[in-house]
Design a protein around this motif. Structure first.
Motif, PDB file in Angstrom:
ATOM      1  N   VAL A  72      38.448  44.077  43.411  1.00  0.00           N
ATOM      2  CA  VAL A  72      39.438  43.100  42.957  1.00  0.00           C
ATOM      3  C   VAL A  72      38.746  41.758  42.707  1.00  0.00           C
ATOM      4  O   VAL A  72      37.906  41.320  43.492  1.00  0.00           O
ATOM      5  CB  VAL A  72      40.588  42.942  43.981  1.00  0.00           C
ATOM      6  N   PHE A 203      47.979  42.859  43.230  1.00  0.00           N
ATOM      7  CA  PHE A 203      46.747  43.547  43.613  1.00  0.00           C
ATOM      8  C   PHE A 203      46.472  43.458  45.119  1.00  0.00           C
ATOM      9  O   PHE A 203      45.838  44.332  45.681  1.00  0.00           O
ATOM     10  CB  PHE A 203      45.566  42.948  42.845  1.00  0.00           C
ATOM     11  N   ARG A 212      44.497  46.762  45.952  1.00  0.00           N
ATOM     12  CA  ARG A 212      44.177  47.623  44.816  1.00  0.00           C
ATOM     13  C   ARG A 212      43.201  46.935  43.866  1.00  0.00           C
ATOM     14  O   ARG A 212      43.268  45.719  43.690  1.00  0.00           O
ATOM     15  CB  ARG A 212      45.459  47.992  44.061  1.00  0.00           C
ATOM     16  N   GLY A 214      41.470  45.504  40.509  1.00  0.00           N
ATOM     17  CA  GLY A 214      42.012  44.915  39.287  1.00  0.00           C
ATOM     18  C   GLY A 214      41.608  43.469  39.155  1.00  0.00           C
ATOM     19  O   GLY A 214      40.897  42.921  40.001  1.00  0.00           O
ATOM     20  N   ARG A 215      42.073  42.846  38.086  1.00  0.00           N
ATOM     21  CA  ARG A 215      41.745  41.452  37.804  1.00  0.00           C
ATOM     22  C   ARG A 215      43.021  40.623  37.879  1.00  0.00           C
ATOM     23  O   ARG A 215      43.843  40.655  36.971  1.00  0.00           O
ATOM     24  CB  ARG A 215      41.087  41.302  36.425  1.00  0.00           C
ATOM     25  N   ALA A 252      50.306  41.759  33.340  1.00  0.00           N
ATOM     26  CA  ALA A 252      49.719  42.834  34.148  1.00  0.00           C
ATOM     27  C   ALA A 252      50.629  44.055  34.234  1.00  0.00           C
ATOM     28  O   ALA A 252      50.330  45.003  34.958  1.00  0.00           O
ATOM     29  CB  ALA A 252      49.407  42.311  35.549  1.00  0.00           C
TER      30      ALA A 252
END
Length: 262
Positions: A72, A203, A212, A214-215, A252
């Motif tokens: 992340v 996230f 989790r 992700g960006r 997102a």
């Protein structure tokens, strides 16, 4: 009003992802001890400047470790402020704390007195200029804080005071009433207010488990016009932060609908 998500709930994390979460927290706990102890001579020699240098290194390391263990990251948009100001941010999780604090070169928080008694972290919080608050004193506490801020602005400077107007972390799609603190401090100090929108909770959950990859995004928005009257500040702040946070969450893939709170 509260919100309800229309997006399907993500599936449960696998066992290995929980192991990765645990490894991250173990890693940063050890790093906090090492960096904190190693930085003491610098703080003793340079005071607040040294404390901020150590804090920047420590926060950056924690963000790097999040990428290493958890996959992340957090993108910073907009222009982080560098002068004395109030940063009023949406707060969804620990990741937005780290990212905002890393982007602000002379960050400081208003935090519970108990937090400033935590070994190492509390000492650094004091040294970088964080301000303790006694929440039992309500508006009197905010007036005391405004007086302390004015004292610091007139002295060595305040830096970027980070405040969460909702008063607590919120889940993506949840909205709580904005508290009066930002308005009270602006009225007492005349400091500019910089809104910040986030989507980090998509996230990194509020309780810090089940992270989790992700960006995520943290976005610094334009300073609220100083001509906005006192009675209009909090509604304006809430509209700015919530609207842009909604936009970031929609980017997102998160959607919701407003529903009446039961």
């Amino acid at each position: 009003m509260s919100r309800r998500t229309e997006s399907p709930e993500p599936g449960p994390l696998g066992p290995w992802q929980y192991v990765q979460n645990a490894l991250y927290y173990l890693h940063v706990a050890v790093a906090t001890l090492i960096i904190g102890l190693a930085g003491i001579p610098l703080v003793m020699a340079q005071g607040r400047k040294g404390a901020n240098r150590v804090a920047t290194r420590w926060i950056g390391y924690m963000l790097w470790a999040a990428k290493l263990h958890l996959g992340v990251t957090c993108e910073v948009r907009g222009t982080p402020p560098t002068g004395d100001c109030i940063i009023a941010a949406k707060h969804q999780c620990f990741l937005d704390i780290l990212t905002i604090a890393h982007a602000a070169p002379e960050r400081a928080f208003i935090m519970k007195r108990e937090v400033m008694r935590v070994p190492i972290m509390g000492w650094y919080a004091y040294k970088v200029g964080c301000i303790p608050i006694d929440r039992t004193k309500g508006r009197d506490a905010m007036r005391t804080i405004s007086a302390e801020i004015n004292k610091r602005v007139a002295g060595e400077g305040l830096g970027q005071l980070i405040i969460y107007p909702e008063g607590t972390r919120t889940k993506p799609g949840e909205r709580r009433s904005y508290k009066h603190g930002v308005g009270t401090i602006r009225a007492g100090t005349g400091l500019p207010v910089v809104p910040v929108a986030v989507n980090t909770g998509l996230f990194w959950p509020r309780k810090g488990w089940g992270i989790r990859p992700g960006r995520a995004v943290v976005e610094f928005l334009p300073v609220i016009d100083p001509d906005v009257p006192q009675e209009g500040l909090i509604p304006r702040l809430e509209a700015e932060v919530e609207t842009h946070s909604d936009r970031l969450m929609a980017e997102a893939g998160f959607t919701y609908e407003l529903v009446e709170r039961s």
